[in-house]
Design a protein around this motif. Structure first.
Motif, PDB file in Angstrom:
ATOM      1  N   ILE A 258      17.343   8.199   1.474  1.00 19.52           N
ATOM      2  CA  ILE A 258      16.530   9.252   2.196  1.00 19.52           C
ATOM      3  C   ILE A 258      17.276   9.819   1.744  1.00 19.52           C
ATOM      4  CG2 ILE A 258      15.146  10.070   4.008  1.00 19.52           C
ATOM      5  CD1 ILE A 258      15.624   6.994   5.310  1.00 19.52           C
ATOM      6  N   GLY A 259      17.171  10.860   0.255  1.00 18.17           N
ATOM      7  CA  GLY A 259      16.959  11.602  -0.512  1.00 18.17           C
ATOM      8  C   GLY A 259      16.159  13.566   0.210  1.00 18.17           C
ATOM      9  N   ASP A 260      17.041  14.224  -0.596  1.00 16.47           N
ATOM     10  CA  ASP A 260      16.217  16.138   0.418  1.00 16.47           C
ATOM     11  C   ASP A 260      14.320  15.513  -0.601  1.00 16.47           C
ATOM     12  OD1 ASP A 260      17.246  16.227   2.520  1.00 16.47           O
ATOM     13  OD2 ASP A 260      18.501  17.809   1.533  1.00 16.47           O
ATOM     14  N   GLY A 261      14.708  15.290  -1.735  1.00 18.06           N
ATOM     15  CA  GLY A 261      13.279  15.385  -2.426  1.00 18.06           C
ATOM     16  C   GLY A 261      12.738  14.197  -1.882  1.00 18.06           C
ATOM     17  N   LEU A 262      13.465  13.158  -1.286  1.00 14.22           N
ATOM     18  CA  LEU A 262      11.727  11.138  -1.448  1.00 14.22           C
ATOM     19  C   LEU A 262      10.305  11.800  -0.688  1.00 14.22           C
ATOM     20  CD1 LEU A 262      12.063   8.680  -1.493  1.00 14.22           C
ATOM     21  CD2 LEU A 262      12.287   8.003   0.516  1.00 14.22           C
ATOM     22  N   LEU A 263      10.063  11.414  -1.200  1.00  9.32           N
ATOM     23  CA  LEU A 263       8.067  11.334  -0.586  1.00  9.32           C
ATOM     24  C   LEU A 263       7.893  10.052  -0.475  1.00  9.32           C
ATOM     25  CD1 LEU A 263       6.818  14.486  -1.711  1.00  9.32           C
ATOM     26  CD2 LEU A 263       7.141  14.327   0.359  1.00  9.32           C
ATOM     27  N   ARG A 264       6.765   9.549   0.701  1.00  8.91           N
ATOM     28  CA  ARG A 264       6.264   8.239   0.924  1.00  8.91           C
ATOM     29  C   ARG A 264       4.534   8.699   1.140  1.00  8.91           C
ATOM     30  NH1 ARG A 264       7.099   6.507   6.972  1.00  8.91           N
ATOM     31  NH2 ARG A 264       5.029   7.077   7.331  1.00  8.91           N
ATOM     32  N   LEU A 265       4.734   7.833   0.730  1.00 10.58           N
ATOM     33  CA  LEU A 265       2.590   8.127   0.293  1.00 10.58           C
ATOM     34  C   LEU A 265       2.161   7.299   0.469  1.00 10.58           C
ATOM     35  CD1 LEU A 265      -0.090   9.057  -0.901  1.00 10.58           C
ATOM     36  CD2 LEU A 265       1.086   8.038  -3.471  1.00 10.58           C
ATOM     37  N   SER A 266       1.290   6.380   1.678  1.00 12.45           N
ATOM     38  CA  SER A 266       0.221   5.985   1.889  1.00 12.45           C
ATOM     39  C   SER A 266      -0.751   5.849   0.781  1.00 12.45           C
ATOM     40  CB  SER A 266       0.392   5.949   3.743  1.00 12.45           C
ATOM     41  OG  SER A 266      -0.691   4.604   3.874  1.00 12.45           O
TER      42      SER A 266
ATOM     43  N   THR B  89       0.856  -1.388  -0.065  1.00 13.42           N
ATOM     44  CA  THR B  89       0.272   0.081  -0.011  1.00 13.42           C
ATOM     45  C   THR B  89       0.630   1.601  -0.005  1.00 13.42           C
ATOM     46  OG1 THR B  89      -0.370   0.072   2.304  1.00 13.42           O
ATOM     47  CG2 THR B  89      -1.801  -1.037   0.890  1.00 13.42           C
ATOM     48  N   LEU B  90       2.201   1.168   0.101  1.00 12.17           N
ATOM     49  CA  LEU B  90       2.975   2.341   0.084  1.00 12.17           C
ATOM     50  C   LEU B  90       3.634   2.455  -1.389  1.00 12.17           C
ATOM     51  CD1 LEU B  90       3.580   3.773   3.006  1.00 12.17           C
ATOM     52  CD2 LEU B  90       2.811   1.580   3.181  1.00 12.17           C
ATOM     53  N   VAL B  91       4.012   3.806  -1.628  1.00 15.37           N
ATOM     54  CA  VAL B  91       5.132   4.524  -2.508  1.00 15.37           C
ATOM     55  C   VAL B  91       5.839   5.246  -2.655  1.00 15.37           C
ATOM     56  CG1 VAL B  91       4.916   4.961  -5.033  1.00 15.37           C
ATOM     57  CG2 VAL B  91       2.775   3.663  -4.481  1.00 15.37           C
ATOM     58  N   SER B  92       7.041   5.084  -2.740  1.00 14.85           N
ATOM     59  CA  SER B  92       8.058   6.018  -2.544  1.00 14.85           C
ATOM     60  C   SER B  92       8.609   6.482  -3.416  1.00 14.85           C
ATOM     61  CB  SER B  92       9.367   5.932  -1.518  1.00 14.85           C
ATOM     62  OG  SER B  92       8.564   5.164  -0.143  1.00 14.85           O
ATOM     63  N   PHE B  93       8.851   7.775  -3.603  1.00 12.52           N
ATOM     64  CA  PHE B  93       9.451   8.839  -4.547  1.00 12.52           C
ATOM     65  C   PHE B  93      10.287  10.085  -5.186  1.00 12.52           C
ATOM     66  CE2 PHE B  93       4.496  10.391  -3.643  1.00 12.52           C
ATOM     67  CZ  PHE B  93       5.368  12.070  -4.608  1.00 12.52           C
ATOM     68  N   SER B  94      11.033  10.437  -5.731  1.00 13.19           N
ATOM     69  CA  SER B  94      12.003  11.031  -5.860  1.00 13.19           C
ATOM     70  C   SER B  94      11.077  12.547  -6.715  1.00 13.19           C
ATOM     71  CB  SER B  94      13.450  10.515  -6.077  1.00 13.19           C
ATOM     72  OG  SER B  94      13.956  10.199  -4.161  1.00 13.19           O
ATOM     73  N   MET B  95      11.594  13.484  -5.702  1.00 14.22           N
ATOM     74  CA  MET B  95      10.800  14.866  -6.701  1.00 14.22           C
ATOM     75  C   MET B  95      12.176  14.990  -7.262  1.00 14.22           C
ATOM     76  SD  MET B  95       7.899  15.275  -6.892  1.00 14.22           S
ATOM     77  CE  MET B  95       8.413  16.517  -7.712  1.00 14.22           C
ATOM     78  N   ALA B  96      12.956  15.345  -8.366  1.00 13.57           N
ATOM     79  CA  ALA B  96      13.959  15.771  -9.564  1.00 13.57           C
ATOM     80  C   ALA B  96      13.862  17.709  -8.854  1.00 13.57           C
ATOM     81  CB  ALA B  96      13.912  16.243 -10.505  1.00 13.57           C
ATOM     82  N   GLY B  97      13.585  18.098  -7.867  1.00 12.96           N
ATOM     83  CA  GLY B  97      13.835  19.927  -7.542  1.00 12.96           C
ATOM     84  C   GLY B  97      14.259  19.443  -5.671  1.00 12.96           C
ATOM     85  N   GLY B  98      14.292  18.109  -5.309  1.00 14.49           N
ATOM     86  CA  GLY B  98      14.866  17.845  -4.047  1.00 14.49           C
ATOM     87  C   GLY B  98      14.116  18.467  -3.223  1.00 14.49           C
ATOM     88  N   LYS B  99      13.774  18.864  -1.799  1.00 14.50           N
ATOM     89  CA  LYS B  99      13.036  19.213  -0.990  1.00 14.50           C
ATOM     90  C   LYS B  99      12.013  20.809  -1.005  1.00 14.50           C
ATOM     91  CE  LYS B  99      13.219  20.997   4.135  1.00 14.50           C
ATOM     92  NZ  LYS B  99      14.040  21.563   5.208  1.00 14.50           N
ATOM     93  N   ALA B 100      12.495  21.445  -1.643  1.00 10.82           N
ATOM     94  CA  ALA B 100      11.481  22.245  -1.573  1.00 10.82           C
ATOM     95  C   ALA B 100      10.751  21.933  -3.029  1.00 10.82           C
ATOM     96  CB  ALA B 100      12.558  23.347  -2.863  1.00 10.82           C
ATOM     97  N   ALA B 101      11.052  20.884  -3.967  1.00  6.84           N
ATOM     98  CA  ALA B 101       9.503  20.682  -4.499  1.00  6.84           C
ATOM     99  C   ALA B 101       8.756  19.728  -4.103  1.00  6.84           C
ATOM    100  CB  ALA B 101      10.372  20.120  -6.193  1.00  6.84           C
ATOM    101  N   ALA B 102       9.418  18.916  -3.388  1.00  6.29           N
ATOM    102  CA  ALA B 102       8.646  18.466  -1.726  1.00  6.29           C
ATOM    103  C   ALA B 102       6.999  18.587  -1.725  1.00  6.29           C
ATOM    104  CB  ALA B 102       9.633  17.131  -1.296  1.00  6.29           C
ATOM    105  N   PHE B 103       8.518  20.288  -0.862  1.00  9.22           N
ATOM    106  CA  PHE B 103       7.702  20.096  -0.040  1.00  9.22           C
ATOM    107  C   PHE B 103       5.747  21.366  -0.733  1.00  9.22           C
ATOM    108  CE2 PHE B 103       9.661  21.131   4.647  1.00  9.22           C
ATOM    109  CZ  PHE B 103       9.671  20.029   4.623  1.00  9.22           C
ATOM    110  N   ARG B 104       6.241  21.681  -2.034  1.00  7.59           N
ATOM    111  CA  ARG B 104       5.360  22.520  -2.689  1.00  7.59           C
ATOM    112  C   ARG B 104       4.560  21.670  -2.838  1.00  7.59           C
ATOM    113  NH1 ARG B 104      10.181  25.204  -5.122  1.00  7.59           N
ATOM    114  NH2 ARG B 104       9.665  23.687  -6.643  1.00  7.59           N
ATOM    115  N   LEU B 105       4.414  19.996  -3.627  1.00 11.89           N
ATOM    116  CA  LEU B 105       4.403  19.100  -4.150  1.00 11.89           C
ATOM    117  C   LEU B 105       3.035  18.813  -2.648  1.00 11.89           C
ATOM    118  CD1 LEU B 105       4.658  15.730  -5.790  1.00 11.89           C
ATOM    119  CD2 LEU B 105       3.304  15.881  -3.616  1.00 11.89           C
ATOM    120  N   ALA B 106       3.914  17.954  -1.609  1.00  8.38           N
ATOM    121  CA  ALA B 106       2.837  17.571  -0.285  1.00  8.38           C
ATOM    122  C   ALA B 106       1.841  19.433   0.335  1.00  8.38           C
ATOM    123  CB  ALA B 106       3.265  17.342   0.778  1.00  8.38           C
ATOM    124  N   ASN B 107       2.965  20.152  -0.008  1.00 12.00           N
ATOM    125  CA  ASN B 107       1.310  21.000   0.919  1.00 12.00           C
ATOM    126  C   ASN B 107       0.219  22.210  -0.339  1.00 12.00           C
ATOM    127  OD1 ASN B 107       3.164  21.804   2.435  1.00 12.00           O
ATOM    128  ND2 ASN B 107       4.451  23.504   1.764  1.00 12.00           N
TER     129      ASN B 107
END
Length: 401
Positions: free
Chosen positions: A370-378, A313-331
């Motif tokens: 575990i890079g700065d762009g990694l997000l874990r989606l449940s 039930t889990l998917v992990s994916f990395s954003m090419a834009g790093g932490k900033a892009a990961a935060f923008r997506l999640a927000n």
């Protein structure tokens, strides 16, 4: 029609999860009874003496055992295919007790390096304080497991798939190494769920769960469970729990019983949606990497398909834009919620580098992927198309730096 009655076949998991382990009172209640009591009365002093000695079955005190908790434990045994289980107040209580109950000063533990942050604390910080040495290895490298063994090695510990990198480890090969060394293998099976992977089939000696995830799976309460042979539970785990007290509350056990009734339905839908979402993310240019055990591009895809009946039930994916892009997506997400929990009916996303694994050094996180762009989606129970649309909007927002 044959004169013989149809054969009685073993009940399948979905049926066991509705009916297994149920004990009814004289009232004949249909739903499992909730026994909110700390203690129990005995008909005579002789009966009390016999129960405390273990000569007579029965309940003594809910820190030791409780009828509602016992029903949950029995149902988990039927699902997992083992002899005994003990429920705990949380998943981390289950992990900690499963290790400490079997170890003493001077012993040695070999553990996979890729662990949930709290599990890593127990292995790397807590055990050494008690005089128990630990060695961390790359769980996917069988030779490292072999090389780490010492004469005093008593336990191997791992989670598979791992949190959050979704690495899959060869359970049989690792169990064989442990047993050859006279050690036992403890497997945290929370990401696979008891429906998608059976560690005992591959030689595990102990399986632990955070019952908070998937088993409750609806954001209601905490819980954990330790499963093993009757002998192992009686020789070490039961007395440790009895004396130290991390007991599951009867109410939480009752909630877990209700969760088990729908577990197959929830995990099946969540797994199907997760696979669809992983495929969607893999086609997005803003996503540099997608990790899902049943995708062909997963490093251990073949092993995952041998050990697991579904990708999870889990998917992990990395954003090419790093932490900033990961935060923008999640927000920007509206349906998916930001939370460090997983296995919930609601889809949840977290940024491991700043939450569950933030206590690790940048170098340690990098070694675990575990890079700065990694997000874990449940992935939850929402319509998969709605989740894809929500993530598409998040990706659009992430591109607007």
């Amino acid at each position: 029609m044959s004169a013989d009655a149809p054969p009685r076949r073993p009940l399948k998991p979905a049926t066991q999860l509705v009916h297994g382990g149920t004990q009814r009172s004289s009232f004949g209640e249909l739903s499992e009874a909730l026994y909110l009591t700390q203690s129990f009365a005995y008909p005579t002093m002789e009966a009390a003496e016999a129960r405390f000695k273990g000569d007579e079955p029965g309940f003594i005190y809910s820190r030791f055992s409780n009828p509602t908790v016992a029903m949950f434990e029995q149902r988990m045994c039927l699902l997992e295919g083992t002899e005994a289980a003990r429920a705990t107040a949380s998943g981390m209580a289950a992990v900690t007790a499963s290790l400490l109950a079997q170890l003493k000063a001077g012993d040695h533990v070999v553990s996979a390096r890729a662990l949930f942050g709290s599990c890593l604390y127990v292995v790397e910080d807590l055990l050494p304080r008690l005089g128990i040495a630990s060695t961390l290895v790359d769980g996917a490298d069988i030779e490292q497991w072999k090389a780490a063994v010492r004469p005093e090695t008593k336990l191997f510990f791992l989670e598979s798939p791992t949190n959050p990198g979704l690495e899959v480890y060869d359970l049989k090969a690792i169990a064989d190494i442990a047993h050859e060394a006279g050690a036992k293998l403890v497997v945290d099976n929370v990401f696979a769920t008891p429906l998608l992977q059976k560690p005992f089939d591959f030689g595990a000696d102990v399986v632990v769960y955070s019952a908070t995830k998937h088993i409750d799976g609806q954001g209601r309460c905490l819980g954990g469970v330790i499963l093993a042979s009757q002998a192992l539970i009686e020789e070490s785990v039961h007395n440790f729990l009895r004396q130290t007290g991390p007991a599951m509350s009867p109410f939480n056990a009752w909630v877990m019983l209700k969760g088990l009734e729908t577990l197959p339905l929830r995990v099946a839908q969540q797994t199907a949606s997760a696979a669809k979402i992983a495929d969607f993310l893999a086609d997005e240019k803003a996503v540099s990497r997608v990790l899902y055990p049943f995708r062909a591009d997963h490093p251990q895809a073949d092993l995952a398909r041998r050990q697991m009946s579904g990708g999870g039930t889990l998917v992990s994916f990395s954003m090419a834009g790093g932490k900033a892009a990961a935060f923008r997506l999640a927000n920007a997400l509206e349906v998916v919620k930001i939370s460090n929990n997983l296995g919930d009916a609601k889809s949840l996303i977290t940024h491991p580098a700043t939450t569950t694994h933030q206590r690790l050094t940048p170098e340690a996180r990098a070694s675990l992927g575990i890079g700065d762009g990694l997000l874990r989606l449940s992935v939850g129970l929402e319509d998969a198309d709605d989740l894809v649309d929500d993530l598409a909007r998040g990706l659009w927002a992430a591109a607007r730096a």
